[in-house]
Design a protein around this motif. Sequence first.
Motif, PDB file in Angstrom:
ATOM      1  N   MET A 113       0.831  -1.213   0.000  1.00  0.00           N
ATOM      2  CA  MET A 113       0.000   0.000   0.000  1.00  0.00           C
ATOM      3  C   MET A 113       0.863   1.259   0.000  1.00  0.00           C
ATOM      4  SD  MET A 113      -3.321  -0.791   2.368  1.00  0.00           S
ATOM      5  CE  MET A 113      -4.111   0.683   1.741  1.00  0.00           C
ATOM      6  N   GLU A 114       1.965   1.200  -0.730  1.00  0.00           N
ATOM      7  CA  GLU A 114       2.831   2.366  -0.878  1.00  0.00           C
ATOM      8  C   GLU A 114       2.545   3.029  -2.214  1.00  0.00           C
ATOM      9  OE1 GLU A 114       6.758   0.874  -0.601  1.00  0.00           O
ATOM     10  OE2 GLU A 114       6.808   0.868   1.590  1.00  0.00           O
ATOM     11  N   ALA A 115       2.789   4.325  -2.281  1.00  0.00           N
ATOM     12  CA  ALA A 115       2.672   5.040  -3.554  1.00  0.00           C
ATOM     13  C   ALA A 115       3.727   4.509  -4.517  1.00  0.00           C
ATOM     14  CB  ALA A 115       2.864   6.540  -3.341  1.00  0.00           C
ATOM     15  N   GLN A 116       3.329   4.216  -5.748  1.00  0.00           N
ATOM     16  CA  GLN A 116       4.260   3.687  -6.742  1.00  0.00           C
ATOM     17  C   GLN A 116       5.015   4.775  -7.497  1.00  0.00           C
ATOM     18  OE1 GLN A 116       4.804   0.360  -6.910  1.00  0.00           O
ATOM     19  NE2 GLN A 116       3.401   0.313  -5.158  1.00  0.00           N
ATOM     20  N   THR A 117       4.670   6.016  -7.234  1.00  0.00           N
ATOM     21  CA  THR A 117       5.327   7.117  -7.917  1.00  0.00           C
ATOM     22  C   THR A 117       6.723   7.349  -7.359  1.00  0.00           C
ATOM     23  OG1 THR A 117       5.240   9.517  -8.215  1.00  0.00           O
ATOM     24  CG2 THR A 117       4.147   8.635  -6.294  1.00  0.00           C
ATOM     25  N   PRO A 118       7.666   7.842  -8.160  1.00  0.00           N
ATOM     26  CA  PRO A 118       8.994   8.180  -7.633  1.00  0.00           C
ATOM     27  C   PRO A 118       8.945   9.235  -6.532  1.00  0.00           C
ATOM     28  CG  PRO A 118       9.039   8.086 -10.032  1.00  0.00           C
ATOM     29  CD  PRO A 118       7.600   7.981  -9.622  1.00  0.00           C
ATOM     30  N   LEU A 119       7.809   9.923  -6.385  1.00  0.00           N
ATOM     31  CA  LEU A 119       7.671  10.945  -5.346  1.00  0.00           C
ATOM     32  C   LEU A 119       7.223  10.352  -4.008  1.00  0.00           C
ATOM     33  CD1 LEU A 119       5.821  13.694  -7.407  1.00  0.00           C
ATOM     34  CD2 LEU A 119       8.217  13.708  -6.737  1.00  0.00           C
ATOM     35  N   ARG A 120       7.230   9.009  -3.892  1.00  0.00           N
ATOM     36  CA  ARG A 120       6.666   8.399  -2.684  1.00  0.00           C
ATOM     37  C   ARG A 120       7.386   8.839  -1.412  1.00  0.00           C
ATOM     38  NH1 ARG A 120       8.901   4.039  -5.506  1.00  0.00           N
ATOM     39  NH2 ARG A 120      10.742   3.089  -4.575  1.00  0.00           N
ATOM     40  N   TYR A 121       8.719   9.099  -1.493  1.00  0.00           N
ATOM     41  CA  TYR A 121       9.419   9.556  -0.285  1.00  0.00           C
ATOM     42  C   TYR A 121       8.897  10.921   0.143  1.00  0.00           C
ATOM     43  CZ  TYR A 121      13.071  11.107   2.884  1.00  0.00           C
ATOM     44  OH  TYR A 121      13.727  11.586   3.974  1.00  0.00           O
ATOM     45  N   ILE A 122       8.695  11.801  -0.835  1.00  0.00           N
ATOM     46  CA  ILE A 122       8.162  13.132  -0.521  1.00  0.00           C
ATOM     47  C   ILE A 122       6.744  13.025   0.014  1.00  0.00           C
ATOM     48  CG2 ILE A 122       7.479  15.347  -1.541  1.00  0.00           C
ATOM     49  CD1 ILE A 122       9.813  15.107  -3.436  1.00  0.00           C
ATOM     50  N   LEU A 123       5.927  12.167  -0.623  1.00  0.00           N
ATOM     51  CA  LEU A 123       4.531  12.055  -0.223  1.00  0.00           C
ATOM     52  C   LEU A 123       4.353  11.359   1.117  1.00  0.00           C
ATOM     53  CD1 LEU A 123       2.943  11.131  -3.674  1.00  0.00           C
ATOM     54  CD2 LEU A 123       3.012  13.367  -2.561  1.00  0.00           C
ATOM     55  N   THR A 124       5.330  10.584   1.546  1.00  0.00           N
ATOM     56  CA  THR A 124       5.225   9.887   2.831  1.00  0.00           C
ATOM     57  C   THR A 124       5.877  10.655   3.967  1.00  0.00           C
ATOM     58  OG1 THR A 124       7.220   8.616   2.251  1.00  0.00           O
ATOM     59  CG2 THR A 124       5.084   7.601   1.797  1.00  0.00           C
ATOM     60  N   THR A 125       6.501  11.792   3.663  1.00  0.00           N
ATOM     61  CA  THR A 125       7.099  12.641   4.697  1.00  0.00           C
ATOM     62  C   THR A 125       6.219  13.879   4.862  1.00  0.00           C
ATOM     63  OG1 THR A 125       9.295  11.889   4.016  1.00  0.00           O
ATOM     64  CG2 THR A 125       9.183  13.837   5.426  1.00  0.00           C
ATOM     65  N   PRO A 126       5.599  14.086   6.019  1.00  0.00           N
ATOM     66  CA  PRO A 126       4.603  15.169   6.172  1.00  0.00           C
ATOM     67  C   PRO A 126       5.115  16.540   5.761  1.00  0.00           C
ATOM     68  CG  PRO A 126       4.516  13.693   8.058  1.00  0.00           C
ATOM     69  CD  PRO A 126       5.691  13.260   7.232  1.00  0.00           C
ATOM     70  N   ALA A 127       6.316  16.919   6.205  1.00  0.00           N
ATOM     71  CA  ALA A 127       6.824  18.256   5.879  1.00  0.00           C
ATOM     72  C   ALA A 127       7.057  18.406   4.380  1.00  0.00           C
ATOM     73  CB  ALA A 127       8.118  18.513   6.651  1.00  0.00           C
ATOM     74  N   LEU A 128       7.686  17.408   3.768  1.00  0.00           N
ATOM     75  CA  LEU A 128       7.939  17.471   2.324  1.00  0.00           C
ATOM     76  C   LEU A 128       6.634  17.416   1.533  1.00  0.00           C
ATOM     77  CD1 LEU A 128      11.076  15.157   2.005  1.00  0.00           C
ATOM     78  CD2 LEU A 128      11.000  17.645   2.004  1.00  0.00           C
ATOM     79  N   ARG A 129       5.662  16.652   2.033  1.00  0.00           N
ATOM     80  CA  ARG A 129       4.387  16.561   1.323  1.00  0.00           C
ATOM     81  C   ARG A 129       3.679  17.915   1.299  1.00  0.00           C
ATOM     82  NH1 ARG A 129       2.378  12.752   4.048  1.00  0.00           N
ATOM     83  NH2 ARG A 129       1.005  13.914   5.460  1.00  0.00           N
ATOM     84  N   TRP A 130       3.658  18.617   2.452  1.00  0.00           N
ATOM     85  CA  TRP A 130       3.039  19.939   2.488  1.00  0.00           C
ATOM     86  C   TRP A 130       3.791  20.930   1.603  1.00  0.00           C
ATOM     87  CZ3 TRP A 130      -1.553  21.444   3.737  1.00  0.00           C
ATOM     88  CH2 TRP A 130      -2.303  20.702   4.634  1.00  0.00           C
ATOM     89  N   ALA A 131       5.116  20.863   1.616  1.00  0.00           N
ATOM     90  CA  ALA A 131       5.899  21.763   0.758  1.00  0.00           C
ATOM     91  C   ALA A 131       5.609  21.493  -0.718  1.00  0.00           C
ATOM     92  CB  ALA A 131       7.391  21.583   1.046  1.00  0.00           C
ATOM     93  N   TYR A 132       5.458  20.230  -1.079  1.00  0.00           N
ATOM     94  CA  TYR A 132       5.171  19.857  -2.468  1.00  0.00           C
ATOM     95  C   TYR A 132       3.806  20.405  -2.902  1.00  0.00           C
ATOM     96  CZ  TYR A 132       4.216  16.827  -6.470  1.00  0.00           C
ATOM     97  OH  TYR A 132       3.888  16.348  -7.714  1.00  0.00           O
ATOM     98  N   PHE A 133       2.781  20.219  -2.062  1.00  0.00           N
ATOM     99  CA  PHE A 133       1.442  20.681  -2.418  1.00  0.00           C
ATOM    100  C   PHE A 133       1.370  22.211  -2.465  1.00  0.00           C
ATOM    101  CE2 PHE A 133      -0.318  16.520  -0.548  1.00  0.00           C
ATOM    102  CZ  PHE A 133      -0.238  15.918  -1.789  1.00  0.00           C
ATOM    103  N   ILE A 134       2.051  22.880  -1.547  1.00  0.00           N
ATOM    104  CA  ILE A 134       2.050  24.350  -1.555  1.00  0.00           C
ATOM    105  C   ILE A 134       2.728  24.878  -2.811  1.00  0.00           C
ATOM    106  CG2 ILE A 134       2.979  26.389  -0.388  1.00  0.00           C
ATOM    107  CD1 ILE A 134       2.504  24.932   2.267  1.00  0.00           C
ATOM    108  N   THR A 135       3.817  24.219  -3.225  1.00  0.00           N
ATOM    109  CA  THR A 135       4.507  24.630  -4.450  1.00  0.00           C
ATOM    110  C   THR A 135       3.608  24.478  -5.667  1.00  0.00           C
ATOM    111  OG1 THR A 135       6.635  23.974  -3.495  1.00  0.00           O
ATOM    112  CG2 THR A 135       6.532  24.226  -5.888  1.00  0.00           C
ATOM    113  N   ILE A 136       2.904  23.340  -5.757  1.00  0.00           N
ATOM    114  CA  ILE A 136       1.982  23.120  -6.875  1.00  0.00           C
ATOM    115  C   ILE A 136       0.885  24.182  -6.880  1.00  0.00           C
ATOM    116  CG2 ILE A 136       0.277  21.540  -7.833  1.00  0.00           C
ATOM    117  CD1 ILE A 136       3.094  20.604  -8.296  1.00  0.00           C
ATOM    118  N   LEU A 137       0.331  24.484  -5.695  1.00  0.00           N
ATOM    119  CA  LEU A 137      -0.731  25.487  -5.613  1.00  0.00           C
ATOM    120  C   LEU A 137      -0.217  26.866  -6.022  1.00  0.00           C
ATOM    121  CD1 LEU A 137      -3.606  26.255  -4.821  1.00  0.00           C
ATOM    122  CD2 LEU A 137      -2.797  26.555  -2.461  1.00  0.00           C
TER     123      LEU A 137
END
Length: 398
Positions: free
Chosen positions: A251-275
């Motif tokens: 049940m892990e993300a298969q995308t190469p971004l899985r490390y970013i998406l599984t780390t709360p701080a990096l995940r928020w930074a990623y979504f804020i950048t996209i927004l």
Amino acid sequence: MKKDWKYIFYLGGAVMIYVAFNLLAPRQLDWRVTYYHKHKIPFGGYALNTLVHDQFSDRDIVQNNETLYELYDSVHTPMNLLIVASSFSPGDEEVQAMLGNVALGGHALLSVGSLYGKLSDTLGIDITNYFYEDGYNQYITDTKDSTYFRFSNAGLPDTAHYIYPRKNMGERISVTNDSLDVRVAAVNDLGMAVTVTIPWGKGRIILNSTPMIFTNAYILSGENHRFAATTLSYLPDNDLLWTEFYELGRMEAQTPLRYILTTPALRWAYFITILALLLFILFEAKRRQRTIPIIKPVANTTLEFVRTIGDLYYQHGDHKDIAEKLITYWLEHVRTRYWLSTTKLDDAFTEALIRKSGKPADDVRALVNVVRLIQSRPDVALDRLIDLNDRIEKFNLS
């Protein structure tokens, strides 16, 4: 800017209409069989998760998606194990890890629809579907038929019959190893074992062949939660390891971004950048430049020039001059391609041209004779000019 707001309004309206349709549309039930402890769908495991936490409320419950080898790698004390899956076929290292912990005094409750591989061979136990056996296959055609389960353990006062649809409860347990003290804990209405207990060292393995009893649809149906709870009660009051790997995988993300998406701080930074990028594109990235004029390419007037010159010569009627230019053009072609001197158009020249060009000898001789004739005459008739042009074109193209 007013035009921009108009398009934004249209886009927002379309999104709102889409959301409204999805909210108002009749919801379709998700009939997937997942046993996932967070799923509230009919065949999810949300009710089982509640039941487990009620029965082991004072104990640590570890829920993850790791293999048995990974689970027991850091566990050295006897613990409870819970696995609910459609099929179960652990590898050699996983079986050794589980049986090693059970031998020390741990307990394992395995509720699986099929069992094969190393563990099945070690225990001498098979799980089969009796729908496809002779004498029982008539049950598969009656989808409204019901079965019931009851506990056969003399130590349990529970003698109730728990009703289930037979179409989802067709698995039974068969014992092929007489050396183990396998005890039947529960049977179906046909007397077939659906839950057995197997002593192993200081611990015990509880094997159930009907994992559907632990889904939301059946735990929340009537008194059936008591059957699931009693089955869980075969596990002693101890810490519990619950892995869903054997039904759901990592049940892990298969995308190469899985490390970013599984780390709360990096995940928020990623979504804020996209927004931020989307907002920039929406409000600031409008293309602003003047219209680029279309420049027509320069026309090729070579053919028009040639046609104009030809018309002038034709209207002037100087056939001799035209013939001389044709001859000059042809002789230049002979010099540059066949490396022949065109000073004297004698028989030697003619024979050399025949050899080097490979053209028919009669055609070459006729062309040379026409050229000689025109060069010797002060005037050239139109038909002679046409004949010369035809012979030159034939020579060049053949």
